[in-house]
Design a protein around this motif. Structure first.
Motif, PDB file in Angstrom:
ATOM      1  N   ILE A   4      39.180  69.059  13.380  1.00 40.49           N
ATOM      2  CA  ILE A   4      39.053  68.716  14.630  1.00 40.49           C
ATOM      3  C   ILE A   4      38.534  69.904  15.265  1.00 40.49           C
ATOM      4  CG2 ILE A   4      40.217  69.048  16.992  1.00 40.49           C
ATOM      5  CD1 ILE A   4      42.189  66.958  16.155  1.00 40.49           C
TER       6      ILE A   4
ATOM      7  N   ALA B 227      37.966  58.014  16.224  1.00 38.94           N
ATOM      8  CA  ALA B 227      38.223  57.542  15.098  1.00 38.94           C
ATOM      9  C   ALA B 227      39.307  57.446  14.871  1.00 38.94           C
ATOM     10  CB  ALA B 227      39.346  59.262  15.218  1.00 38.94           C
TER      11      ALA B 227
ATOM     12  N   LEU C  76      32.353  64.056  17.293  1.00 35.72           N
ATOM     13  CA  LEU C  76      32.418  61.783  16.463  1.00 35.72           C
ATOM     14  C   LEU C  76      32.295  61.324  17.642  1.00 35.72           C
ATOM     15  CD1 LEU C  76      35.332  59.756  15.987  1.00 35.72           C
ATOM     16  CD2 LEU C  76      36.497  60.850  17.862  1.00 35.72           C
TER      17      LEU C  76
ATOM     18  N   ALA D 239      40.453  62.264  20.093  1.00 31.47           N
ATOM     19  CA  ALA D 239      40.123  61.650  19.133  1.00 31.47           C
ATOM     20  C   ALA D 239      40.102  60.016  18.603  1.00 31.47           C
ATOM     21  CB  ALA D 239      40.394  62.716  17.454  1.00 31.47           C
TER      22      ALA D 239
ATOM     23  N   ILE E  57      35.651  66.848  17.920  1.00 30.72           N
ATOM     24  CA  ILE E  57      35.566  65.435  19.082  1.00 30.72           C
ATOM     25  C   ILE E  57      34.113  65.633  19.393  1.00 30.72           C
ATOM     26  CG2 ILE E  57      37.160  64.868  21.224  1.00 30.72           C
ATOM     27  CD1 ILE E  57      39.086  65.740  20.495  1.00 30.72           C
TER      28      ILE E  57
ATOM     29  N   PHE F 147      44.275  59.763  11.539  1.00 37.80           N
ATOM     30  CA  PHE F 147      43.656  61.402  11.299  1.00 37.80           C
ATOM     31  C   PHE F 147      45.005  61.405   9.705  1.00 37.80           C
ATOM     32  CE2 PHE F 147      47.798  60.722  13.991  1.00 37.80           C
ATOM     33  CZ  PHE F 147      48.418  61.391  13.935  1.00 37.80           C
TER      34      PHE F 147
ATOM     35  N   SER G   5      43.611  67.441  11.152  1.00 39.00           N
ATOM     36  CA  SER G   5      43.788  68.562  11.926  1.00 39.00           C
ATOM     37  C   SER G   5      45.360  68.929  11.776  1.00 39.00           C
ATOM     38  CB  SER G   5      44.373  67.944  13.167  1.00 39.00           C
ATOM     39  OG  SER G   5      45.583  67.531  13.820  1.00 39.00           O
TER      40      SER G   5
ATOM     41  N   MET H 229      40.307  61.652  11.352  1.00 40.41           N
ATOM     42  CA  MET H 229      39.665  63.343  11.765  1.00 40.41           C
ATOM     43  C   MET H 229      41.377  63.774  11.260  1.00 40.41           C
ATOM     44  SD  MET H 229      37.833  63.159  14.014  1.00 40.41           S
ATOM     45  CE  MET H 229      37.620  64.569  14.999  1.00 40.41           C
TER      46      MET H 229
END
Length: 120
Positions: free
Chosen positions: A55, A98, A66, A93, A63, A101, A82, A80
């Motif tokens: 991210i 997305a 993305l 996201a 983002i 994550f 993070s 994603m």
């Protein structure tokens, strides 16, 4: 055929960790990118099956990248990555498209689970 994956992170060490987890589990890392601008470029060029996207990056954050990739290819599969404590960004996201994550530091089984679920 192995699934082709683009790994995006501004930290070379993190890219190496993800790449290691992926190759050990039979995935093919087709390219790496160090920022969002490179990520968009490489996505358009290589059209990978999946992208792991950090991210927080210089130039263009994950983002923004993305959103740009999703405009180019609405079916893009992006997961994603993070660090802890970025919940608001993760929500942004997911809303931007997305698929999932994963939280740093990476747990190999969680990375593989997210990727298999997204590709299924």
């Amino acid at each position: 055929m192995a699934n082709r994956i683009l790994v995006v992170d501004d930290a070379a060490f993190m890219r190496m960790m993800i790449k290691d987890i992926l190759t050990k589990n039979g995935f093919e890392v087709v390219a790496e990118a160090a920022d969002g601008a490179q990520a968009v470029e490489k996505y358009k060029e290589l059209k990978p099956d999946l992208v792991t996207m950090d991210i927080t990056m210089p130039e263009k954050d994950g983002i923004a990248a993305l959103k740009e990739i999703k405009e180019f290819d609405p079916n893009a599969k992006i997961i994603m990555c993070s660090a802890m404590g970025q919940q608001a960004m993760v929500i942004d996201a997911i809303q931007a498209g997305a698929k999932d994550f994963i939280v740093k530091p990476f747990q190999a089984d969680r990375v593989i689970e997210a990727i298999q679920k997204t590709l299924a």
